[in-house]
Design a protein around this motif. Structure first.
Motif, PDB file in Angstrom:
ATOM      1  N   LYS A   1       1.265   1.044   5.039  1.00 43.02           N
ATOM      2  CA  LYS A   1       0.948   2.194   4.395  1.00 43.02           C
ATOM      3  C   LYS A   1       1.978   3.024   3.657  1.00 43.02           C
ATOM      4  CE  LYS A   1      -2.400   5.926   4.277  1.00 43.02           C
ATOM      5  NZ  LYS A   1      -2.974   6.775   5.020  1.00 43.02           N
ATOM      6  N   HIS A   2       2.994   2.999   4.408  1.00 37.79           N
ATOM      7  CA  HIS A   2       4.223   3.787   4.171  1.00 37.79           C
ATOM      8  C   HIS A   2       5.062   2.925   2.661  1.00 37.79           C
ATOM      9  CE1 HIS A   2       7.873   6.219   4.198  1.00 37.79           C
ATOM     10  NE2 HIS A   2       8.586   5.166   4.292  1.00 37.79           N
ATOM     11  N   GLN A   3       4.878   1.722   3.121  1.00 40.41           N
ATOM     12  CA  GLN A   3       5.593   0.762   1.747  1.00 40.41           C
ATOM     13  C   GLN A   3       4.426   0.875   0.607  1.00 40.41           C
ATOM     14  OE1 GLN A   3       8.074  -0.993   1.787  1.00 40.41           O
ATOM     15  NE2 GLN A   3       8.017  -2.268  -0.105  1.00 40.41           N
ATOM     16  N   ARG A   4       3.274   0.949   0.762  1.00 41.01           N
ATOM     17  CA  ARG A   4       2.229   0.611  -0.134  1.00 41.01           C
ATOM     18  C   ARG A   4       2.462   2.054  -1.092  1.00 41.01           C
ATOM     19  NH1 ARG A   4      -3.363   3.081   1.775  1.00 41.01           N
ATOM     20  NH2 ARG A   4      -3.073   4.981   0.863  1.00 41.01           N
ATOM     21  N   ASP A   5       2.467   3.129  -0.548  1.00 37.96           N
ATOM     22  CA  ASP A   5       2.698   4.503  -1.326  1.00 37.96           C
ATOM     23  C   ASP A   5       4.167   4.248  -2.048  1.00 37.96           C
ATOM     24  OD1 ASP A   5       0.574   5.236  -0.630  1.00 37.96           O
ATOM     25  OD2 ASP A   5       1.185   6.621   0.972  1.00 37.96           O
ATOM     26  N   GLN A   6       5.260   4.017  -1.406  1.00 41.87           N
ATOM     27  CA  GLN A   6       6.661   3.905  -2.016  1.00 41.87           C
ATOM     28  C   GLN A   6       6.598   2.832  -3.173  1.00 41.87           C
ATOM     29  OE1 GLN A   6       9.686   3.222   0.765  1.00 41.87           O
ATOM     30  NE2 GLN A   6       9.940   5.333   1.058  1.00 41.87           N
ATOM     31  N   THR A   7       5.971   1.889  -2.879  1.00 36.79           N
ATOM     32  CA  THR A   7       5.913   0.973  -4.200  1.00 36.79           C
ATOM     33  C   THR A   7       5.098   1.427  -5.265  1.00 36.79           C
ATOM     34  OG1 THR A   7       6.206  -1.001  -2.473  1.00 36.79           O
ATOM     35  CG2 THR A   7       5.400  -1.638  -4.612  1.00 36.79           C
ATOM     36  N   VAL A   8       3.790   1.761  -4.870  1.00 33.30           N
ATOM     37  CA  VAL A   8       2.969   2.266  -6.097  1.00 33.30           C
ATOM     38  C   VAL A   8       3.487   3.464  -6.807  1.00 33.30           C
ATOM     39  CG1 VAL A   8       0.440   2.900  -6.868  1.00 33.30           C
ATOM     40  CG2 VAL A   8       0.873   0.909  -5.146  1.00 33.30           C
ATOM     41  N   ARG A   9       3.755   4.335  -5.947  1.00 31.92           N
ATOM     42  CA  ARG A   9       4.325   5.732  -6.639  1.00 31.92           C
ATOM     43  C   ARG A   9       5.609   5.565  -7.088  1.00 31.92           C
ATOM     44  NH1 ARG A   9       0.085   9.582  -6.973  1.00 31.92           N
ATOM     45  NH2 ARG A   9      -1.772   8.315  -6.146  1.00 31.92           N
ATOM     46  N   GLN A  10       6.537   5.104  -6.651  1.00 36.04           N
ATOM     47  CA  GLN A  10       7.896   5.250  -6.774  1.00 36.04           C
ATOM     48  C   GLN A  10       8.487   3.881  -7.328  1.00 36.04           C
ATOM     49  OE1 GLN A  10       8.755   7.247  -3.069  1.00 36.04           O
ATOM     50  NE2 GLN A  10       9.893   8.356  -4.033  1.00 36.04           N
ATOM     51  N   GLY A  11       7.846   2.900  -7.147  1.00 32.74           N
ATOM     52  CA  GLY A  11       8.342   1.514  -7.892  1.00 32.74           C
ATOM     53  C   GLY A  11       9.418   0.915  -6.697  1.00 32.74           C
ATOM     54  N   ILE A  12       9.451   1.521  -5.436  1.00 32.24           N
ATOM     55  CA  ILE A  12      10.335   0.774  -4.465  1.00 32.24           C
ATOM     56  C   ILE A  12       9.972  -0.403  -3.917  1.00 32.24           C
ATOM     57  CG2 ILE A  12      11.431   1.201  -2.011  1.00 32.24           C
ATOM     58  CD1 ILE A  12      11.655   4.396  -2.806  1.00 32.24           C
ATOM     59  N   ARG A  13      10.629  -1.409  -4.139  1.00 31.04           N
ATOM     60  CA  ARG A  13       9.962  -2.795  -3.814  1.00 31.04           C
ATOM     61  C   ARG A  13      11.086  -3.450  -2.998  1.00 31.04           C
ATOM     62  NH1 ARG A  13       5.898  -4.277  -7.333  1.00 31.04           N
ATOM     63  NH2 ARG A  13       5.384  -2.823  -8.940  1.00 31.04           N
ATOM     64  N   THR A  14      11.350  -2.842  -1.842  1.00 34.15           N
ATOM     65  CA  THR A  14      12.097  -3.431  -0.958  1.00 34.15           C
ATOM     66  C   THR A  14      11.195  -4.425  -0.108  1.00 34.15           C
ATOM     67  OG1 THR A  14      11.582  -1.496   0.697  1.00 34.15           O
ATOM     68  CG2 THR A  14      13.813  -1.602  -0.406  1.00 34.15           C
ATOM     69  N   ARG A  15      11.700  -5.453   0.280  1.00 38.60           N
ATOM     70  CA  ARG A  15      10.766  -6.544   0.949  1.00 38.60           C
ATOM     71  C   ARG A  15      10.367  -6.752   2.352  1.00 38.60           C
ATOM     72  NH1 ARG A  15      14.105 -11.610  -0.171  1.00 38.60           N
ATOM     73  NH2 ARG A  15      12.082 -12.635   0.227  1.00 38.60           N
ATOM     74  N   GLU A  16      11.236  -5.807   3.157  1.00 35.23           N
ATOM     75  CA  GLU A  16      11.036  -5.971   4.534  1.00 35.23           C
ATOM     76  C   GLU A  16       9.499  -5.587   4.894  1.00 35.23           C
ATOM     77  OE1 GLU A  16      13.135  -2.674   6.757  1.00 35.23           O
ATOM     78  OE2 GLU A  16      13.061  -3.918   8.635  1.00 35.23           O
ATOM     79  N   HIS A  17       8.920  -4.426   4.330  1.00 35.97           N
ATOM     80  CA  HIS A  17       7.378  -4.217   4.934  1.00 35.97           C
ATOM     81  C   HIS A  17       6.652  -4.403   3.796  1.00 35.97           C
ATOM     82  CE1 HIS A  17       9.357  -1.235   7.934  1.00 35.97           C
ATOM     83  NE2 HIS A  17       9.292  -2.619   8.497  1.00 35.97           N
ATOM     84  N   SER A  18       6.871  -5.516   2.772  1.00 36.98           N
ATOM     85  CA  SER A  18       5.836  -5.646   1.517  1.00 36.98           C
ATOM     86  C   SER A  18       4.930  -6.733   1.943  1.00 36.98           C
ATOM     87  CB  SER A  18       6.908  -6.380   0.767  1.00 36.98           C
ATOM     88  OG  SER A  18       6.114  -7.478  -0.122  1.00 36.98           O
ATOM     89  N   LEU A  19       3.489  -6.411   1.666  1.00 37.50           N
ATOM     90  CA  LEU A  19       2.432  -7.179   2.262  1.00 37.50           C
ATOM     91  C   LEU A  19       2.562  -8.619   1.623  1.00 37.50           C
ATOM     92  CD1 LEU A  19      -0.353  -7.040   3.359  1.00 37.50           C
ATOM     93  CD2 LEU A  19      -1.187  -6.625   1.076  1.00 37.50           C
ATOM     94  N   ASN A  20       3.189  -8.868   0.419  1.00 34.79           N
ATOM     95  CA  ASN A  20       3.491 -10.055  -0.132  1.00 34.79           C
ATOM     96  C   ASN A  20       4.194 -11.001   0.741  1.00 34.79           C
ATOM     97  OD1 ASN A  20       1.545 -10.065  -2.019  1.00 34.79           O
ATOM     98  ND2 ASN A  20       3.100  -9.572  -3.785  1.00 34.79           N
ATOM     99  N   GLU A  21       5.350 -10.247   1.511  1.00 32.57           N
ATOM    100  CA  GLU A  21       6.241 -10.746   2.488  1.00 32.57           C
ATOM    101  C   GLU A  21       5.271 -11.432   3.449  1.00 32.57           C
ATOM    102  OE1 GLU A  21       9.158 -11.951   1.559  1.00 32.57           O
ATOM    103  OE2 GLU A  21       8.898 -11.237  -0.527  1.00 32.57           O
ATOM    104  N   CYS A  22       4.565 -10.499   4.178  1.00 29.74           N
ATOM    105  CA  CYS A  22       3.832 -10.787   5.272  1.00 29.74           C
ATOM    106  C   CYS A  22       2.988 -12.231   4.993  1.00 29.74           C
ATOM    107  CB  CYS A  22       2.749  -9.753   5.697  1.00 29.74           C
ATOM    108  SG  CYS A  22       3.396  -8.053   5.785  1.00 29.74           S
ATOM    109  N   VAL A  23       2.233 -11.835   3.864  1.00 31.10           N
ATOM    110  CA  VAL A  23       1.436 -13.120   3.334  1.00 31.10           C
ATOM    111  C   VAL A  23       2.173 -14.275   3.151  1.00 31.10           C
ATOM    112  CG1 VAL A  23      -0.283 -14.078   1.611  1.00 31.10           C
ATOM    113  CG2 VAL A  23      -0.475 -11.577   2.432  1.00 31.10           C
ATOM    114  N   ALA A  24       3.297 -14.180   2.544  1.00 31.01           N
ATOM    115  CA  ALA A  24       4.315 -15.348   2.548  1.00 31.01           C
ATOM    116  C   ALA A  24       4.719 -16.265   3.899  1.00 31.01           C
ATOM    117  CB  ALA A  24       5.636 -14.757   1.715  1.00 31.01           C
TER     118      ALA A  24
END
Lengths: 402, 108, 241
Positions: B41-64
């Motif tokens: 959830k923290h990552q989602r807000d940062q990514t959507v709102r600010q464009g921060i795309r670190t990979r550590e907590h990215s859902l796509n990385e979980c899925v990968a």
């Protein structure tokens, strides 16, 4: 000293539960329609990317607007001090709460993500009229519920007047908010007018009073409770004034639009060549919802007949639904002008009148919300002391004399 | 008694979590079990709102990493996400919108 | 270890992609932003579309958008999402006609953001207007408010999404300038596809950067905003309207 006793609705159990069963069936159908829409998505409705608000919004906005107007009788009693209406104030409050609940249920169940209601209650953009409306609606519930309680609790009745005043101010704000949902849309030529807020207030007075009269006539009749003809005639005259005022506002609204060249197209569409929207406007909104009820209510003989009053009320309600259809759907059917004065075509249906046919699901959802409102009224009447035991001429005279 | 209450004794199947590439997660198992939703959830807000795309907590990385070897997805009966969410009866809303399968690697 | 290797592979692939793709210049795109840095308020992304270069029968930008964002293709229904479309505009008096690619105009004062009850519709620091689908409740008020008809509602369940572009039933969506690509220093899919045709009708860049080609072109040639009368200050400008 004349005292009016309020008493629970004492119709036979068979009739009461029969009514609830019938309304319950409609509510169940509405719930089923909602589940279908949630499962399959809005693709099963008549709404699309051109007409984004459909039949659910026609019902919902009508009910919400009528809710504010249903409070009219209570306001007249406590804010404007008309003693004769005082015994009817609780019914007025109950009806307002029920109509708002029914309307909001439809509005919320039509959301693309109704499961996110909590989000709507926890994330607010205060620039949004919708977000303000969330507060106006919840505030209306709280204030009218408190008002109703103060009226029904004998020991607290002296505070009812203050609550009535608060409710009166609040419902003006509420309907201003509802009208402004449309009024503040600068890009839509059918709206884009500050006049929509006062217009909606006047419409609310007419719709709410009509529904109130209908409920009063039916509820008293079923329980054989006498209601003074003179009182009904006065309420009917009040309704007539509201209907006339509504017609006036509608006329001014369209006249301003006619005068400004940039609105020529959309005004022509609604008033002249919009097909079903034009028909619904003239025959539904203006004739059935305005002129005919006026003729009935002002008729020297018919105006006193209960049947004619009830018929006029039904016509006002029907005209109100027609008005909402023309306003909400007609306003979207007319295309946006991206390049004013030019002819536009695209794969996204730019520049053409957008067709819309409501699906059964949408209608069922709207009917379900209406049935929910009526069921709430029925239960409220049954379990609470809302309806006056007798309200005949003698009692009215005594109340007035006080 | 506790086992009976949780249904374990009655034989409710435990989620069949298969971790194809063990030991590579961004935090230990207990932390992930307890806090993955907060990370996401923290990552989602940062990514959507600010464009921060670190990979550590990215859902796509979980899925990968966690997509099933056969199904290629984190959903399905044995899917990494769904099996546990069904067991715990917690709504799994991510994949209404997000892809439950990793982005196909471009063929050379 | 593997993680780092994969990252290096990915970076190498991305670099190769940049070097190999024809006709695409990244000079105009501002210097790459690190993954952990937020979008900058100094940047304002925008588009300049030259309608005189837009081909009548060309739909490269449309199909690139649909492919990139996994939108409905083929015979489009009224309920299908269209993030970009070509509006054929004809002046009835003179008979002059134009094809105008139309998408979210990324207004500086977006009405969709004003009306959104939850704040799901928002403007990023770098001027991109987008929908936070996590808090969109699907009320469609933004669709009522947008003068450009730029928004679509997802009317049915979705499958097979691009992992980088999540989209699902019940939320409103629209062009986000391929924000996922911008964030890794690539051009929006439509712009890339347009360039690949050789027409180069679409120019993407930072409107705030005087050195950017887009800013220079806007300073030199006459450009127009659609519905400029509404004073929304759109980030998409047109040439040859």
């Amino acid at each position: 000293m004349a005292t009016v006793t309020l008493r629970e609705w004492n119709i036979t159990s068979r009739r009461y539960y029969g009514l609830l069963a019938a309304l319950g069936a409609l509510i169940a159908l509405g719930a089923y329609a909602f589940l279908q829409m949630e499962h399959h998505g809005h693709v099963i409705t008549g709404m699309d990317n051109q007409v984004v608000w459909g039949m659910p919004h026609v019902f919902a906005v009508f009910l919400i607007v009528a809710a504010s107007g249903a409070l009219n009788v209570a306001s007249t009693a406590s804010v404007f001090g008309k003693a004769a209406y005082k015994p009817l104030a609780p019914l007025s409050g109950l009806l307002a709460l029920a109509l708002l609940a029914g309307g909001l249920a439809v509005l919320m169940l039509d959301l693309g993500r109704p499961d996110r209601l909590v989000v709507a209650m926890t994330h607010f953009n205060f620039k949004s009229i919708f977000a303000l409306n969330v507060f106006l609606y919840t505030g209306f519930f709280a204030i009218v519920a408190a008002y109703l309680w103060l009226m029904l609790e004998r020991r607290l009745q002296r505070h009812a007047r203050a609550a009535g005043l608060a409710a009166f101010v609040w419902r003006l704000l509420l309907t201003t908010g509802t009208g402004s949902i449309f009024g503040f849309l600068a890009a839509r030529e059918a709206y884009d007018s500050a006049l929509l807020a006062p217009l909606f207030i006047v419409l609310s007075l007419a719709y709410g009073t009509a529904l109130f009269l209908l409920v009063l006539i039916v509820a008293s009749r079923w329980d054989a409770r006498p209601v003074s003809d003179a009182l009904l005639a006065r309420l009917a005259r009040l309704l007539a004034i509201f209907v006339a005022a509504a017609l006036y506002f509608v006329a001014v609204f369209h006249l301003t639009k006619l005068y400004m060249a940039r609105y020529d197209g959309v005004t022509r569409f609604i008033l002249l060549d919009g097909g079903r929207y034009t028909a619904l406007f003239w025959l539904g909104q203006v004739a059935a919802g305005g002129l005919i009820p006026l003729a009935l209510l002002f008729h020297p003989r018919l105006g006193r007949s209960r049947a004619a009053i009830a018929a006029a009320c039904l016509l006002v309600v029907g005209g109100g639904l027609a008005q909402m259809y023309v306003t909400i759907i007609g306003g979207q059917a007319y295309p946006l002008a991206l390049f004013p004065g030019m002819q536009e075509t695209s794969s996204f249906f730019d520049g053409e009148i957008h067709p819309y046919a409501p699906s059964a699901w949408e209608v069922l959802l709207g009917m379900g919300g209406t049935a929910l409102a009526l069921a709430l009224v029925a239960v409220g009447l049954r379990v609470l002391r809302i309806l006056p035991e007798r309200l005949d001429d003698k009692i009215i005279d005594a109340l007035e004399a006080k | 008694m506790a086992a009976w209450l949780t249904g374990a004794a009655a034989g409710v199947p435990r989620p069949g979590i298969v971790i194809a590439k063990p030991g590579q997660c961004v935090a230990d198992k207990d932390t992930m079990r307890r806090s993955h939703m907060d990370f996401l959830k923290h990552q989602r807000d940062q990514t959507v709102r600010q464009g921060i795309r670190t990979r550590e907590h990215s859902l796509n990385e979980c899925v990968a990493c966690h997509a099933g070897e056969k199904s290629g997805s984190v959903l399905g009966q044995d899917g990494f996400c769904q099996s546990c969410h069904s067991y715990a009866a917690v709504e799994l809303d991510c994949f209404e919108c997000h892809s439950a399968k990793p982005k196909p690697v471009a063929k050379p | 270890m593997t993680d780092r290797r994969r990252f290096l592979e990915l970076s190498a692939a991305a670099l190769a992609g940049i070097a190999l793709a024809p006709g695409i210049r990244l000079i105009q795109v501002a210097a790459a932003r690190p993954l952990d840095a937020p979008a900058s308020g100094k940047v304002r992304w925008g588009l300049l579309i030259d309608t005189s270069r837009c081909g009548d029968d060309c739909d490269a930008c449309l199909s690139a958008c649909r492919k990139e964002n996994h939108l409905p293709q083929g015979e489009l229904r009224r309920t299908d999402a269209q993030w970009i479309r070509k509006v054929a505009v004809k002046d009835m008096r003179s008979g002059s006609a134009r094809q105008v690619p139309m998408m979210c105009q990324h207004c500086a004062k977006p009405p969709c953001v004003d009306v959104c009850p939850t704040g799901a519709s928002f403007k990023r620091a770098d001027g991109i207007v987008l929908v936070d689908r996590h808090i969109c409740i699907g009320c469609r008020y933004c669709m009522m408010a947008c003068p450009y008809k730029a928004r679509s509602f997802v009317h049915e369940p979705t499958t097979g999404q691009n992992p980088e572009v999540p989209r699902g039933q019940g939320c409103v969506e629209g062009c986000h300038l391929c924000v996922h690509r911008i964030d890794r220093n690539e051009l929006p899919a439509c712009v890339e596809a347009c360039a690949a045709t050789g027409r180069k009708a679409m120019l993407f860049g930072d409107l705030n950067d005087p050195a950017a080609e887009i800013a220079q072109r806007i300073a030199q040639v006459a450009t127009a905003q659609v519905r400029a009368d509404l004073r929304l200050d759109p980030g998409v400008r047109y040439q040859g309207l």
